[in-house]
Design an enzyme around this catalytic site. Structure first.
Site, short mmCIF file in Angstrom:
data_model
loop_
_atom_site.label_atom_id
_atom_site.label_comp_id
_atom_site.label_asym_id
_atom_site.label_seq_id
_atom_site.Cartn_x
_atom_site.Cartn_y
_atom_site.Cartn_z
CD GLU A 347 -3.13 -0.80 2.25
OE1 GLU A 347 -3.87 -1.65 2.06
OE2 GLU A 347 -2.80 -0.06 3.31
CB CYS A 348 0.80 4.08 -0.06
SG CYS A 348 1.00 6.12 -0.36
#
Length: 831
Positions: A347-348
């Protein structure tokens, strides 16, 4: 205490929401202070944060010793907010009180939803009383009107009181109290503007979780200031008035395991580059029969042994790109694991780590895309569909990043939202289904527990990561790099975007807001050539001298250049250890300055300066040692035919400036020049502003050597602003705060068995042992190496004074380094 059998019955949980009219009121500082102060009383405090914020819960955990929780109705669902709060209050043991920090303004939520997911929304869902934190620095009676309006806006809320923040004086606070009393508003405390309570959110976000035990000691000053200025008994009274909560504490869905079943390991990215992960993520992994094991992508050479899954959460990979990219052995191991089909959620920051390149730094290269920093912030809630599971309900999450990835998608996307495909769902091992799910979207698995179940299914059925492909040990910062020309070396050369700065003595990360506004208001005048007359007059008035005794300069560095080129002398001498610029300026002008070392910490004094020197340069307080010489010592250096130059660049952060030669009567300034700088204290090093004060004839000669318009319009305006009475009062407050923070740094260094040099400056020099400077870089901290200062060597470092929280993060790292190296061979202390 929390009571209840686990059924949907009443749970008695004293609780309070700390909210604010808007962002920037000091809500986080007060919340952390309250948590720390209550914990210091021996209470078990359950912390929580409204919204998706990752950083503030890190402060909460440090203050309370309990996991920081997030409460976000958008991502978790309204029905889970009270259960999640109760879950945090149950673990690891029953809490005495819950403190919930709000987000933004009290009623500010998701745009277009009339305040959904706002602080007020969470307060209603948890039936919690609200106490407002209000910055009163720019108002007095109007504060009562603001609070009255907030209290009246939604009758479903119980706004039980207010904490006044940043009061300019007791009289100022009393004026606000009286107005609040007229409106029947209960005031629970008043924090003064100079309380010394500061919370640097970016630095705390960089503190690894395993440092909590060390860093919690830094919260003592927060707890003391809060206990002194806030009525904690009244606050507890408000919290205990909260109605019982009728909800079942949240528990993660559990996988049934047979006795002896294996618990596969999931490698979870952590450390200073990957600080963004919700507490419930680890709890869901464990409940699904997995064993999360944290690793640090900056320092670890390989994934944990037996890794069967990868969870790469959020953080600051773009900030730490250089350090991450240098750790090739781990990047190679991660790439091998992903290519082998090990189930991976990224994530990210985690997605960026898997890219080919981020801002020119080579990363794992298992996703054929590159990312660059962008001036535009991407921020907002999202509702997304996973194309691999189109029948599943939409997943809610949020984006928060400044990078742009190209190509943005490739192959099967990870998500579809806002009418577009986003992220990457890849099958690098040819498993027939995606094993990598990578995107910018942060999700909260408590709100979508099927995500944890799906990931756990894949891990239980998937392969183990291959052995690390040829780890070669640490490939970075294994030793000190040589310095080419010591006289040209500056603390700024130590900096790296991946490092926390203890090397440069600039007081803050940006100028004060009022100075920034003043400078901005003068931008329209940049078409005219600059004039420094008004600024010169302001500086002269500040020091009580005639205007012709002042020369504004382009920082202190230009002052030394003008002295070197504009004055006549034959035998210049620089007292060392000393800032490099006087030496550098003299040498550039063709002089051969003689170094004269004075080790004040060994009892040596300025009276050893040879009489034949006709130019003597000395620092006060001295950079880098922080030694403060008395006025009498300095004036004793004067001789007929000698020019005495005193560098007072850091004198304004000495409370009272009692040793200054231009802040008290000097009967005769013949042969005397004092150099001052505004750049460090006012955080305008990029603007360059300083001045010379002293002998009229010497000032005039330096002026003749100065180019036209050397001092620009904004630098002149900075000089006017910083010499005003209000600005001088502000600096006096900073001086006291700096002294307190320096004492904290010195005390903690001594607790590590070190013997720092006595300092009256905003920096401290300490002997730590050869190689420690480089190892601190490995730990993520830039310090000023000292072998470029004559009289010191590579076993010394200089540390800028920072707030106690950031300081303790450094000292925790220093403690680990000293433990590995066996500690320094320190000098004998002075007897």
């Amino acid at each position: 205490m929390v009571s209840g059998s686990g059924a949907r019955d009443s749970h008695v949980l004293p609780r309070v929401v700390l909210a604010a009219p808007s962002s920037g009121q000091g809500k986080t500082t007060v919340s952390v202070g309250v948590m720390a102060a209550l914990a210091a009383r021996g209470l078990n405090v359950a912390p929580a944060k409204v919204g998706p914020d990752f950083i503030d819960p890190g402060y909460h955990a440090l203050a309370t010793g309990r996991v920081g929780r997030n409460l976000d109705p958008w991502m978790q669902g309204e029905e889970r907010i009270a259960p999640l709060l109760l879950a945090g209050a149950h673990q690891p043991d029953p809490a005495d009180v819950a403190v919930i920090e709000g987000v933004m303004g009290l009623f500010d939520g998701r745009l277009g939803t009339d305040g959904f997911a706002s602080t007020a929304h969470v307060a209603r869902l948890t039936q919690s009383p609200v106490v407002l934190v209000v910055d009163i620095s720019s108002a007095s009676r109007s504060v009562a009107a603001v609070v009255h309006g907030l209290r009246s806006f939604d009758p479903r809320l119980d706004v039980a009181g207010v904490i006044l923040n940043k009061a300019g004086s007791p009289r100022h606070a009393d004026e606000v109290r009286r107005a609040c009393a007229e409106a029947d508003i209960r005031v629970l405390g008043s924090m003064p503007r100079d309380a010394g309570v500061s919370v640097p959110s970016r630095h705390l976000g960089l503190v690894p979780a395993e440092e909590s035990a060390d860093a919690r000691a830094t919260l003592d000053h927060l707890a003391r200031a809060t206990a002194e200025h806030i009525d904690l008994d009244a606050l507890l009274e408000v919290a205990r008035a909260a109605a019982p909560l009728e909800a079942i504490p949240w528990t993660p869905p559990a996988r049934q395991l047979a006795p002896g079943d294996e618990r596969p390991r999931v490698a979870v990215a952590g450390g200073r580059a990957f600080t963004f992960r919700y507490a419930e993520t680890d709890e869901l992994l464990r409940a699904q029969g997995l064993e999360p094991v944290v690793f640090d992508p900056v320092t670890d050479e390989a994934l944990p042994e037996g890794t069967r899954g990868l969870y790469l959460g959020g953080g600051f990979p773009e900030v730490h790109a250089a350090a991450l990219a240098k750790n090739r052995s781990l990047l190679n191991h991660v790439a091998a694991a992903v290519r082998a089909g090990v189930p991976t959620v990224a994530e990210c920051a985690g997605m960026l780590y898997l890219l080919a390149e981020v801002d020119g730094h080579r990363f794992a290269d298992v996703i054929d895309a590159r990312a660059t920093m962008s001036p535009r912030l991407t921020l907002g809630y999202r509702e997304a569909i996973d194309p691999a599971f189109p029948d599943n309900p939409p997943v809610r999450g949020h984006e928060f990043h400044r990078t742009v990835t190209e190509p943005r998608t490739g192959g099967q996307p990870a998500w579809e939202f806002d009418g577009a495909a986003e992220g990457f769902a890849l099958d690098p091992a040819g498993a027939g289904h995606p094993t990598v799910h990578a995107s910018y979207l942060h999700t909260h698995w408590a709100g979508a527990p099927e995500r944890a179940v799906t990931f756990a299914d894949a891990v239980h059925a998937g392969p183990q990561a291959p052995s690390a492909p040829g780890a070669h040990g640490r490939s970075f910062f294994s030793g000190e790099t040589p310095v080419g020309n010591p006289t040209l070396f500056h603390g700024d050369d130590e900096l790296d975007e991946a490092l926390i700065d203890f090397a440069v003595n600039v007081r803050a990360a940006q100028p004060p807001a009022d100075l920034t506004r003043h400078l901005a208001s003068n931008l329209s005048g940049l078409a005219a050539y600059p004039r420094a007359d008004a600024a010169r007059d302001a500086v002269a008035a500040r020091h009580g001298v005639a205007p012709h005794q002042v020369l504004l300069t382009n920082g202190a560095a230009e002052a030394f250049t003008l002295i070197s080129r504009g004055l006549e002398f034959d035998t210049p001498l620089v007292v060392h250890p000393q800032f490099s610029e006087p030496d550098a300026a003299l040498k550039r002008a063709g002089h051969r300055p003689r170094p004269h070392i004075v080790r004040t910490w060994l009892g040596e004094s300025l009276d050893s300066v040879p009489d034949d020197a006709d130019l003597v340069v000395v620092g006060n307080p001295t950079n880098p040692t922080g030694a403060l010489h008395s006025r009498a010592e300095l004036l004793a250096l004067r001789r007929p035919g000698r020019i005495l130059v005193v560098d007072e660049a850091f004198m304004d952060l000495v409370p009272g400036e009692h040793a200054s030669l231009v802040n008290g009567p000097v009967d005769d300034v013949e042969g005397l020049l004092v150099v001052r700088s505004l750049t460090k204290t006012w955080s305008i090093a990029g603007l360059r502003a300083g001045y010379l004060v002293g002998d009229t004839e010497l000032v005039a000669l330096c002026s003749h050597a100065q180019p036209h318009w050397s001092v620009n319009t904004l630098a002149a305006e900075a000089a006017i602003f910083t010499t005003s009475p209000n600005a001088l009062r502000q600096v006096a407050e900073w001086a006291v705060e700096t002294e307190q923070w320096r004492e904290h740094l010195v005390d903690r260094l001594r607790a590590l068995g070190l013997d720092p040099l006595p300092s009256r400056a905003p920096f401290v020099t300490v002997e730590v042992g050869t190689g420690v400077h480089a190892r601190l870089r490995e730990e993520g901290f830039a310090t000023r190496r000292c072998e470029t200062f004559p009289g010191l060597g590579p076993e010394w470092i200089r540390l800028a004074v920072r707030d106690p929280l950031t300081t303790d993060a450094l000292l925790a790292a220093l403690g680990r380094v000293l433990q590995r190296t066996g500690g320094p061979n320190t000098r004998e202390p002075m007897r």
